[in-house]
Structure formats: structure tokens, C-alpha cells
Design an enzyme around this catalytic site. Sequence first.
Site, PDB file in Angstrom:
ATOM      1  N   GLU A   1       0.844  -1.201   0.000  1.00 43.09           N
ATOM      2  CA  GLU A   1       0.000   0.000   0.000  1.00 43.09           C
ATOM      3  C   GLU A   1       0.878   1.250   0.000  1.00 43.09           C
ATOM      4  OE1 GLU A   1      -2.950  -0.014   3.106  1.00 43.09           O
ATOM      5  OE2 GLU A   1      -3.816   1.892   2.426  1.00 43.09           O
TER       6      GLU A   1
ATOM      7  N   GLU B   1     -12.697  -2.237   2.134  1.00 42.38           N
ATOM      8  CA  GLU B   1     -13.314  -1.878   3.415  1.00 42.38           C
ATOM      9  C   GLU B   1     -14.409  -0.821   3.197  1.00 42.38           C
ATOM     10  OE1 GLU B   1     -10.380  -1.237   6.560  1.00 42.38           O
ATOM     11  OE2 GLU B   1      -9.836  -3.355   6.470  1.00 42.38           O
TER      12      GLU B   1
ATOM     13  N   TYR C   1      -7.102  -9.165  11.403  1.00 43.02           N
ATOM     14  CA  TYR C   1      -5.787  -8.856  11.964  1.00 43.02           C
ATOM     15  C   TYR C   1      -5.643  -9.462  13.346  1.00 43.02           C
ATOM     16  CZ  TYR C   1      -4.632  -5.556   8.237  1.00 43.02           C
ATOM     17  OH  TYR C   1      -4.317  -4.998   7.009  1.00 43.02           O
TER      18      TYR C   1
ATOM     19  N   GLU D   1      -6.360  -9.222   3.604  1.00 45.26           N
ATOM     20  CA  GLU D   1      -5.508  -8.537   4.601  1.00 45.26           C
ATOM     21  C   GLU D   1      -5.497  -9.375   5.861  1.00 45.26           C
ATOM     22  OE1 GLU D   1      -6.105  -4.332   5.359  1.00 45.26           O
ATOM     23  OE2 GLU D   1      -6.604  -3.977   3.251  1.00 45.26           O
TER      24      GLU D   1
HETATM   25  O1  AHR Z   1      -3.162  -2.569   6.145  1.00 47.28           O
HETATM   26  C1  AHR Z   1      -3.461  -1.334   6.734  1.00 47.28           C
HETATM   27  C2  AHR Z   1      -4.926  -0.972   6.599  1.00 47.28           C
HETATM   28  O2  AHR Z   1      -5.716  -1.874   7.313  1.00 47.28           O
HETATM   29  C3  AHR Z   1      -5.501  -1.006   5.220  1.00 47.28           C
HETATM   30  O3  AHR Z   1      -5.241   0.144   4.507  1.00 47.28           O
HETATM   31  C4  AHR Z   1      -6.978  -1.143   5.478  1.00 47.28           C
HETATM   32  O4  AHR Z   1      -7.652  -1.797   4.444  1.00 47.28           O
HETATM   33  C5  AHR Z   1      -7.032  -1.884   6.806  1.00 47.28           C
HETATM   34  O5  AHR Z   1      -7.867  -1.274   7.714  1.00 47.28           O
END
Ligand code: AHR
Length: 514
Positions: A47, A195, A261, A317
Site C-alpha cells: 500500500e 473496506e 488482523y 488482509e
Molecule cells: O493494512 C493497513 C490498513 O488496514 C488497510 O489500509 C486497510 O484496508 C485496513 O484497515
Amino acid sequence: MKARLFLSTVCLTAAVSLSAQKSATITLQPDQANEVIPKEIYGQFAEHLGTCIYGGLWVGENSAIPNVNGYRTDVLNALKELKVPVLRWPGGCFADEYHWMDGIGPKENRPKMVNNNWGGTIEDNSFGTHEFLNLCELLETEPYISGNVGSGTVEELAKWVEYMTSDGDSPMANLRRQNGRDKAWKVKFLGVGNESWGCGGSMHPEYYADLYRRYATYCRNYDGNQLYKIASGASDYDYNWTKVLMDKVGRQMNGLSLHYYTVAGWDGSKGSATNFDNEDYYWTLGKCREVEDVLQKHINIMDQYDKNKHVALLLDEWGTWWDEEPGTIRGHLYQQNTMRDAMVASLSLDIFHKYTDRLKMANIAQVANVLQSMILTDGDKMVLTPSYHVFKMYNVHQDATHLPLTIACDTMNVRDNRQLPMISATASKDNSGKVHVSLTNVDLEKSQTVTINLADMKLKKATGEVLKAKNISDYNSFDQPNKVVPISFKDMKLKNGLLTVNLPAQSIVAIELD
Ligand code: AHR
């Protein structure tokens, strides 16, 4: 994090000694092997965030840092070795503010913009469509373009697809030619927003479902290029998002994404990447393994609408998310990467392999200098993280046939009574007949004697590598870049279809059998 106490160990095996040596049994089930592990499970994500692109991948042709057409030579070589199957770009949240036309043509004419999501950094657009797609060609990587739905128009996204993939006498193909690229690139993966429930437009799923249908309609297949269209999916436990998308979009999407995450929580500190105690460590692994439950729940919903699995789930992600390193720029998400992160990588990949009848891609966040990176750079220096080493040790599983297995081992109570198995494993058989078994012992203190029943596969020779560190919080720094690196592993015996491995505490072992 401290409130989630781990309690005690629970014994599942028949015989467990009280010494520092434990035992576990693994049984491979080659007769139940039905799925190939898609190489895209080993996907990466880049990114425009912090120094992922600028400094991490790209330094420009005029840099004093050795480079190939502007791409750092050291990073390029490290990524080639990793065998990156797919690279997602330009975001993330950045994607929904990115206007691709700002990133083409002579660099001196490209307008600047403020990167509002990530620290307000000024983005000069010197890395754009050509720079990204040429990088993918150099790496032999499939590009995954994340399109702007949040603040862009249908026309803008449709023209981007035409610019990249049309080979005809079309306006966008001619513009691309004017900018120095005659032949169209092949672009398979196209994300329609990111998102969209949050940084990508704060939408309700019903509204996004309609927008998806509209945007996707105008993203055409040009000249033999076949798009694989991906709808912006849920975060973590938002099962309603998946339900609505499956109901309202269905087979108009090839894939639906999901983000998960391993993070302590959004309210305040996420915890230090390097300074943590044993309790934090086990809590982290519990949170990491919870992805299995989350995957199962999203997959169950998808199964209700799509029994024949036409629509794939893409975890585009995932990874650890810690507090930014002290002294680094806020909003740049720069974090160190320890042996704990390596464990999160191996445990996650072991889980992903089990769901590849629906899960067709996963992209760890992110490839360089952001979150759970493969690579960290500082000026002309580069280090490979423990997570990089796991991805390299595991890349033998790409496109190999998954061999299901059962594990009997001790478990530990973590995170309000959830069970964390002390051993994690995965296995596959490649096209040449070689079998690869990857083993992780998460126990911080005890080694394990693991007996692996290889069924009737007539395997005669075993070689191995181990990744371990003195302390679980060890990492590779610019001063000590080789503190956590794989070394040869020999502490195993193969006899009569049984492989006995002495798996050190807090270690990851990769074994090749033929
Ligand atoms: O990976 C960092 C961020 O995490 C990304 O830009 C977003 O899609 C997510 O919230």
C-alpha cells in the site's frame, strides 16, 4: 491484554511426562487429499503507506541505493526468492482516495496529493500504474488492483481497466502507448473497493452491494484478459456483511474478501511488537488461531448461498498489528517483527491450508515496512524478518496437494478458556512426489517428541530446516540482521513409515521427505 489470563495445560495425549520433554502424534491422511493449495494463499500486499512503496520497494532510477529501473535491487532479489504469487496494490484505505490518472505520464507533470489515511504524507504519484505493473512482471507476480469505489467514479475505474488491459485502438490503450507501454498488461484480480464499510465509504452492505453491481458491470474483459472481480468484504466478525453480499451480489462476483488482523484491540494500545511477556505471547497466538473460527463462520454463510463454491473467499488482509515503533512517524504503521510474528505466520498458514476449497487467496499485510512485513529497510540497509523466513520455508506448499492430518497434543487455556494446541502442522505433496511437513512448537519452554505417521507413502529420506531464536522476542535488526534465520535441522529419525522429530521449544521446522 493482561486480563485474558491463560490458566493451565490440558493433556490430550495418552502419555505425557512431567519433564521438559513432551510428546505429540501426527497422522497424515493422504487418502483424503482432495485440494491443491492455491499459490495465492502466499499473496502479499503493498500500500501507499509509510515507507512500503517509497523507500521499501521503490527508490527511483536516480537513487544512490542500487536499483533496477528504480526498484531496490536488494528487495527485488529477496522477493524473487520468496516466490510472491500475487501482489495487491495500491491499498488498503489508500485505494479509495487514489485517482490512477494522477500516476501516469511524465513524472514532473504528476500532481501531488495528501495521503489522508496515513499520516497526511505528501504523495507525489511517482509510483503509479506503470511502475506497479512492471514490478509485477519483474517478480513474475500476478497483480491485484484495488479499485476506487469510495471517492472515484464508475467511469474512472472502467477506464483504468481499459488502460491496463486493452490492446485495441481504444482511447485508453492509445494513452498507455503514448506513455511508453505498447502491449497491454495482463491483470486478473480486480478489487471493487476496499473496506467499503469503513475507510472505503462508510457504506451499509445493501448500498455497497448495489454499487458493486454497477461498478463491476463496466469493468470489461479486453482482448483475452479475463478479470476476476472481488467484492469488498467483511472485517472479522461482521457476518451480516457476508450474508448480504452473498444474497444481493451472488455470482456477479468471483470472490468476496475478508480482513482479519491479530490485534489486541482498537481502543488504545495494541502492545509493543518487541516488548511483551509470556502471557501476551500466548494471548496473541490464541487471537491468531481464532481466524479459523471466523473463516468457518463466513464459509458457512457462503455455503448456504453457494453450495458449489463458485464464489471464493479471499482473506486479502491479515497479520499482526502492534503499536508503531517508538520514534517512527505516526500513521506509518512501522513495526518490528519477532519470532512471535513468525509463529503467527506459521499458525495462520497451517489453518489457511485446511480451507482451500473456499479460501483461494490470502495477502499478508504488508510486504515492506508496514505491519507484519517480510522486509524492513532503512536507507540502503535491508533486513529480512522472521516472517519472511517462514514464508520462504513454506513456499514449497504453493500449488502442492494438501495432505490432511490429525494432531494429538497438549493444549493450553488462553483468552477466556479457548484451547491453544501446543503443536501446529501442515503437509502437502508436490508434483515431483516430494512431501513437505511443516511443524510449529509454540511452547516457550518444552521441546516435543513428535511422532508422524506417514501412512503408506514409501518415503525414505528426510531433510529439514529450523527457525528458532533464543528468546521469543528476538528479531532481526539493521545491526544484527541474522539473529533469527533458518538453519539445518537433523534431529529426526525416519523408520518404517514413522518420522520421529525432536521439535525444540518455540521453533518452526520444515521437513522435506522423498
Ligand atoms: O493494512 C493497513 C490498513 O488496514 C488497510 O489500509 C486497510 O484496508 C485496513 O484497515
